[in-house]
Design an enzyme around this catalytic site. Sequence first.
Site, short mmCIF file in Angstrom:
data_model
loop_
_atom_site.label_atom_id
_atom_site.label_comp_id
_atom_site.label_asym_id
_atom_site.label_seq_id
_atom_site.Cartn_x
_atom_site.Cartn_y
_atom_site.Cartn_z
N GLY A 33 35.92 -9.43 -22.60
CA GLY A 33 35.42 -8.17 -22.10
C GLY A 33 34.00 -8.31 -21.62
N SER A 34 33.48 -7.24 -21.07
CA SER A 34 32.12 -7.21 -20.56
C SER A 34 31.55 -5.84 -20.85
CB SER A 34 32.11 -7.49 -19.05
OG SER A 34 32.72 -8.72 -18.75
N ASN A 35 30.29 -5.65 -20.52
CA ASN A 35 29.66 -4.34 -20.65
C ASN A 35 29.21 -3.87 -19.27
OD1 ASN A 35 29.87 -4.22 -23.47
ND2 ASN A 35 27.98 -5.37 -23.73
N HIS B 113 30.82 -10.82 -19.44
CA HIS B 113 30.93 -11.73 -20.58
C HIS B 113 31.89 -12.88 -20.31
CE1 HIS B 113 29.56 -8.50 -23.72
NE2 HIS B 113 28.64 -8.81 -22.84
N THR C 277 34.64 -4.45 -16.20
CA THR C 277 34.93 -4.93 -17.54
C THR C 277 36.44 -5.15 -17.60
OG1 THR C 277 35.27 -2.72 -18.49
CG2 THR C 277 33.02 -3.58 -18.51
#
Length: 402
Positions: free
Chosen positions: A194-196, A218, A264
């Site tokens: 995942g990412s932000n 990420h 994301t």
Amino acid sequence: LVPPRLEVTVRRTTDGVPHIIGDDLESVAYGQGFVSAEDHGCTLVDQILKVYGIRSENLGPGDDGRNTESDFAWRAIDIATIATADYDDASTGVVTQFEAFAEGWNAYLGDQGDDGLTGWCNGAAWVRPVQPVEIYVYARSIALLASSGRFAEFIPSAQPPIDAEAVGFAPTQPVNDVEDPDPDFSLLEPIDVGSNGWAVGSKRTESGTGGLLVANPHFPWEGELRFAEVHLTVPGKVDIYGAQLLGLPGIGIGFTEGVAWTHTVSAGKRLTAYLLTLDPESPTSYLVDGEARPMTSTDVTSSILRADGSVDNETRTLWRSEYGPIIDVPGLGWTDSAVLSFRDANINNNEFIEQYHDMIGVQSLDELQAVYEEHQGVPLFNTVATGANGRVWYADTAATPN
């Protein structure tokens, strides 16, 4: 290799980020291909070998036969055949972009030779010029990250139950005598990456005007899922800054003067699993509404480079249902009564590349949303975006099973 026909200016910051300026998008793609080869040349060729299922032939079997297993898996997934057919019908803009990117990549190789690439493949015999369609095929394989790519390791070993009487041996343990199988369906859960991303509208800014976007991906810092930062400019037409996965043209996440967006990983599923009830008369047929349907099988041969330089071949039979590949899922395998297959929501997603090509020129949040509405090609991401007018937008438009 062909003589250079395009011209582009590349300026780098002190940290090496390329700012590429050309007279048109074709020239910019040429420059992006050149710097891709200069900075991360090994990644693209290696990934082409992977998705075409020819790693073993060029790199050897790998640790514990990993390359060989990968080859059989990607030959079964067969994105190379599917994407090659789609490339013939791709838009002129996409074809031009991929042709120019390949030309730029090959121009760097022509200048430097295979011993001039930065990375682990420096001087390797398998480093060669790349074809536009090969890059397109690799790009399409990225859409399978949360679906076929996750199941790749379970495809090559999927084989029907052994009939001990037919092969003339008595096993020490009962063959296919599985009571209450407990499949590991955790494999079907959303991919654990995942990412932000933060989109801040004008009402949340101190000045009360404009907007802000923070992109905090990420993805890994190495390998094919690493992002490369880049700035692409066609004076008076395109001015976009952002990042793209190694070996691909265009921008994956970034901003223009009028809009910024990031991604994301979506928590949704990208595939449908089918637990097949097998025909009691044959473990290679399955029941649909009480009627038996035969699986299809293909004998695939993989060439394997050995340490002494010799090459031998291994042939396996790969199986498919009408939904997709048969898989040897842990805890279930392939019994006399059941086996797992799956259908990939992204396997035919030919809008993915078209959408990101068109996103290069968006100048407002409205234009970004219009590209999303037209193509609906996002493979597995949420989108978080901010317009220069202070509006913000969140959407999960990723490909989803019906």
